[in-house]
Design a protein around this motif. Structure first.
Motif: not given
Length: 164
Positions: A163, A77-79, A106-107
């Motif tokens: 996001r 998450k949030d790569a 990124d997920e």
């Protein structure tokens, strides 16, 4: 997979009363295989540069009840990026030492990529491990009919907006 890993996996499956057919080759060797029930990726999918073409191919090669399973993959998450070469120390060392391709995802991008290639993903959190993703084949999304935005920067900006 190499012969040692195939023997190990086959022995473990046999002890469980299960069986499987293993292929030796690159990711796209599955092209010449008969139809599949499932494809399992354990710490391997992130080595595939054509990470969108492979799920599309597997959509064609699997039965209507087909399943994809991804375990131990660097999906976070949030790569900080949709997908690309991972900048972490282990990845950089593996690229340098073994010449391996070390992608990360990124997920949000990973889940959307599965949807766009004909798979409905579900995430399973496993304590002290990377999550497991199980994707079932769907007939209502046809991979050849879904188009990605031409400009990947637009996709990146959209992912960043989602996001907050």
């Amino acid at each position: 997979m190499n012969a040692d890993f195939i023997r190990l996996a086959n022995d473990r499956l046999t002890r469980q009363g299960l069986g499987a057919t293993f292929l030796v080759g690159d990711f796209f060797a599955v092209q010449d295989a008969p139809s599949l029930d499932a494809a399992v990726f354990f710490e391997s999918f992130h080595h595939c540069l054509n990470h969108l073409d492979l799920p599309r191919l597997l959509h064609r090669k699997t039965k209507d009840t087909g399943v994809l399973v991804f375990g131990g993959e660097p999906v976070t998450k949030d790569a900080g990026f949709a997908w690309g070469l991972r900048p972490d120390g282990m990845a950089v060392c593996s690229v340098h030492k073994f010449s391996w391709l070390e992608l990360g995802f990124d997920e949000d991008y990973f889940l959307e990529a599965l949807l766009r290639t004909g798979w409905v993903p579900r995430k399973f959190d496993v304590p002290a491990c990377l999550p497991i993703y199980r994707a079932t084949k769907t007939a209502w999304i046809r991979p050849g009919e879904v188009k990605w935005p031409a400009d990947s920067e637009k996709t990146w900006r959209r992912l960043r907006r989602t996001r907050g």
